[in-house]
Design a protein around this motif. Sequence first.
Motif, PDB file in Angstrom:
ATOM      1  N   ASP A 259       2.623  17.445   9.030  1.00 28.14           N
ATOM      2  CA  ASP A 259       3.243  16.959  10.262  1.00 28.14           C
ATOM      3  C   ASP A 259       3.460  18.110  11.243  1.00 28.14           C
ATOM      4  O   ASP A 259       3.667  19.276  10.857  1.00 28.14           O
ATOM      5  N   ASP A 260       3.385  17.752  12.519  1.00 32.91           N
ATOM      6  CA  ASP A 260       3.601  18.777  13.529  1.00 32.91           C
ATOM      7  C   ASP A 260       5.105  19.079  13.666  1.00 32.91           C
ATOM      8  O   ASP A 260       5.936  18.560  12.903  1.00 32.91           O
ATOM      9  N   GLU A 261       5.449  19.893  14.665  1.00 32.24           N
ATOM     10  CA  GLU A 261       6.845  20.316  14.829  1.00 32.24           C
ATOM     11  C   GLU A 261       7.776  19.166  15.210  1.00 32.24           C
ATOM     12  O   GLU A 261       8.989  19.261  15.035  1.00 32.24           O
ATOM     13  N   PHE A 262       7.200  18.061  15.711  1.00 31.10           N
ATOM     14  CA  PHE A 262       8.019  16.900  16.065  1.00 31.10           C
ATOM     15  C   PHE A 262       8.056  15.852  14.957  1.00 31.10           C
ATOM     16  O   PHE A 262       8.596  14.773  15.148  1.00 31.10           O
ATOM     17  N   GLY A 263       7.440  16.162  13.802  1.00 34.33           N
ATOM     18  CA  GLY A 263       7.454  15.233  12.678  1.00 34.33           C
ATOM     19  C   GLY A 263       6.431  14.116  12.779  1.00 34.33           C
ATOM     20  O   GLY A 263       6.549  13.105  12.089  1.00 34.33           O
ATOM     21  N   ARG A 264       5.425  14.279  13.648  1.00 34.36           N
ATOM     22  CA  ARG A 264       4.397  13.256  13.806  1.00 34.36           C
ATOM     23  C   ARG A 264       3.225  13.546  12.876  1.00 34.36           C
ATOM     24  O   ARG A 264       2.880  14.706  12.632  1.00 34.36           O
ATOM     25  N   ALA A 265       2.603  12.438  12.372  1.00 30.35           N
ATOM     26  CA  ALA A 265       1.440  12.584  11.488  1.00 30.35           C
ATOM     27  C   ALA A 265       0.239  13.048  12.304  1.00 30.35           C
ATOM     28  O   ALA A 265       0.025  12.607  13.434  1.00 30.35           O
ATOM     29  N   VAL A 266      -0.552  13.926  11.714  1.00 25.08           N
ATOM     30  CA  VAL A 266      -1.709  14.501  12.399  1.00 25.08           C
ATOM     31  C   VAL A 266      -2.959  14.169  11.578  1.00 25.08           C
ATOM     32  O   VAL A 266      -3.021  14.473  10.372  1.00 25.08           O
ATOM     33  N   ARG A 267      -3.926  13.534  12.229  1.00 22.02           N
ATOM     34  CA  ARG A 267      -5.193  13.189  11.582  1.00 22.02           C
ATOM     35  C   ARG A 267      -6.144  14.375  11.658  1.00 22.02           C
ATOM     36  O   ARG A 267      -6.266  15.022  12.714  1.00 22.02           O
ATOM     37  N   CYS A 268      -6.823  14.670  10.545  1.00 22.75           N
ATOM     38  CA  CYS A 268      -7.734  15.804  10.508  1.00 22.75           C
ATOM     39  C   CYS A 268      -8.981  15.497  11.350  1.00 22.75           C
ATOM     40  O   CYS A 268      -9.502  14.386  11.308  1.00 22.75           O
ATOM     41  N   PRO A 269      -9.489  16.445  12.128  1.00 19.71           N
ATOM     42  CA  PRO A 269     -10.700  16.192  12.928  1.00 19.71           C
ATOM     43  C   PRO A 269     -11.922  15.821  12.089  1.00 19.71           C
ATOM     44  O   PRO A 269     -12.784  15.081  12.548  1.00 19.71           O
ATOM     45  N   CYS A 270     -12.026  16.310  10.846  1.00 14.41           N
ATOM     46  CA  CYS A 270     -13.201  15.975  10.031  1.00 14.41           C
ATOM     47  C   CYS A 270     -13.211  14.497   9.684  1.00 14.41           C
ATOM     48  O   CYS A 270     -14.280  13.863   9.632  1.00 14.41           O
ATOM     49  N   ARG A 271     -12.048  13.868   9.454  1.00 18.63           N
ATOM     50  CA  ARG A 271     -11.999  12.440   9.170  1.00 18.63           C
ATOM     51  C   ARG A 271     -12.259  11.612  10.423  1.00 18.63           C
ATOM     52  O   ARG A 271     -12.828  10.534  10.378  1.00 18.63           O
ATOM     53  N   ARG A 272     -11.846  12.095  11.575  1.00 13.16           N
ATOM     54  CA  ARG A 272     -12.105  11.373  12.807  1.00 13.16           C
ATOM     55  C   ARG A 272     -13.600  11.271  13.058  1.00 13.16           C
ATOM     56  O   ARG A 272     -14.119  10.223  13.437  1.00 13.16           O
ATOM     57  N   ALA A 273     -14.312  12.359  12.848  1.00 14.21           N
ATOM     58  CA  ALA A 273     -15.764  12.331  13.038  1.00 14.21           C
ATOM     59  C   ALA A 273     -16.425  11.373  12.065  1.00 14.21           C
ATOM     60  O   ALA A 273     -17.380  10.665  12.397  1.00 14.21           O
ATOM     61  N   THR A 274     -15.895  11.296  10.858  1.00 12.58           N
ATOM     62  CA  THR A 274     -16.478  10.375   9.865  1.00 12.58           C
ATOM     63  C   THR A 274     -16.298   8.930  10.282  1.00 12.58           C
ATOM     64  O   THR A 274     -17.212   8.106  10.205  1.00 12.58           O
ATOM     65  N   LEU A 275     -15.095   8.560  10.754  1.00 11.18           N
ATOM     66  CA  LEU A 275     -14.846   7.188  11.185  1.00 11.18           C
ATOM     67  C   LEU A 275     -15.692   6.830  12.391  1.00 11.18           C
ATOM     68  O   LEU A 275     -16.226   5.724  12.493  1.00 11.18           O
ATOM     69  N   HIS A 276     -15.856   7.761  13.346  1.00  8.97           N
ATOM     70  CA  HIS A 276     -16.683   7.491  14.513  1.00  8.97           C
ATOM     71  C   HIS A 276     -18.141   7.296  14.108  1.00  8.97           C
ATOM     72  O   HIS A 276     -18.819   6.389  14.596  1.00  8.97           O
ATOM     73  N   THR A 277     -18.653   8.117  13.195  1.00  9.19           N
ATOM     74  CA  THR A 277     -20.041   7.982  12.750  1.00  9.19           C
ATOM     75  C   THR A 277     -20.263   6.670  12.034  1.00  9.19           C
ATOM     76  O   THR A 277     -21.261   5.983  12.228  1.00  9.19           O
ATOM     77  N   ARG A 278     -19.303   6.267  11.169  1.00  7.96           N
ATOM     78  CA  ARG A 278     -19.446   5.011  10.431  1.00  7.96           C
ATOM     79  C   ARG A 278     -19.446   3.817  11.388  1.00  7.96           C
ATOM     80  O   ARG A 278     -20.215   2.881  11.247  1.00  7.96           O
ATOM     81  N   HIS A 279     -18.561   3.841  12.398  1.00  8.63           N
ATOM     82  CA  HIS A 279     -18.502   2.741  13.353  1.00  8.63           C
ATOM     83  C   HIS A 279     -19.800   2.652  14.169  1.00  8.63           C
ATOM     84  O   HIS A 279     -20.312   1.568  14.437  1.00  8.63           O
ATOM     85  N   THR A 280     -20.368   3.795  14.537  1.00 11.89           N
ATOM     86  CA  THR A 280     -21.610   3.800  15.312  1.00 11.89           C
ATOM     87  C   THR A 280     -22.768   3.255  14.480  1.00 11.89           C
ATOM     88  O   THR A 280     -23.579   2.454  14.946  1.00 11.89           O
ATOM     89  N   ARG A 281     -22.853   3.662  13.212  1.00 12.56           N
ATOM     90  CA  ARG A 281     -23.936   3.163  12.360  1.00 12.56           C
ATOM     91  C   ARG A 281     -23.814   1.674  12.114  1.00 12.56           C
ATOM     92  O   ARG A 281     -24.813   0.953  12.039  1.00 12.56           O
TER      93      ARG A 281
END
Length: 290
Positions: A259-281
């Motif tokens: 979590d960042d300094e404000f306690g918010r969840a942070v998504r890893c950039p490597c997983r974001r790229a995976t979800l975008h690639t899967r949705h495009t395919r």
Amino acid sequence: MSIEAITWALEQADIPSPIPPGMPSAPALTVVLLGLANHASRHGAETYPSVRKLAGYARISERQVQRCLKALVSLGLISHGDQERVAAKIPREDRRPVLYNLSMKRGDIPPPRSSERGDKTTLTGVTGTTERGDAPVTRTVLEPKEEPAALRDATNRIREAARERQQLSPIDRLPTACRRAGLTARFDTLTPPKCAIAEQSIALHGVEALVRAALDRHRPWDPARSAAAWIPLWQAPQPPRPELPPRCGQCDEYGWLPDDEFGRAVRCPCRRATLHTRHTRRQEAMPSAA
């Protein structure tokens, strides 16, 4: 499968011609009787194929098969057997087929041996004699072959089939696989857009998966005449999920960073790229039929 029972059904079974009024046709009765003989013992006993299987043999409806069975019983060609034998093998009562016995009698099928007896080399009615004592014996030694002929032929057939699969394109292998599975639908009536959909479905799922899907929808009494009837069925399955790339090492197994300094969840950039690639395919793998 019993050769004796099938021979009796073909040669000895007395199916009247013309058929009495109210009975199914003689060809339908013959094919249903052959289906029963295919599951009978050597003496024609204890045959209990399902009505659906007999309908597949005869290419008729299940209701027509039930009429044929009733007619065969009235003609005396089959009779009801001991249903307890089926109950001992199939626990569920709603799935037990009816057990029948073929009306085979002794003497209907000739024994598989010659009726001639005696010495076949006798020409004048007197059996020749040989001198007693030691006689020269010629011994022949058979050298073993490197490979049996049956195994060699089977190996050659497997190699030829593999060579044919390599030479044919995916869209050409699909009709061949369908015909081998018993599907008779035509592929020459497919339009170019539908051929493109079939090729993309083959690339996503493979030829065997498309053949299995067509077999699940196949109805023996009302088969599909054109492969165009299977195009929506081949489009229905979702494309297989691509393999996930290795994690970057900073995120957890679910793809979240601390979590960042404000306690918010942070998504890893490597997983974001995976979800975008899967949705495009997935969007690219959903063509529309013209």
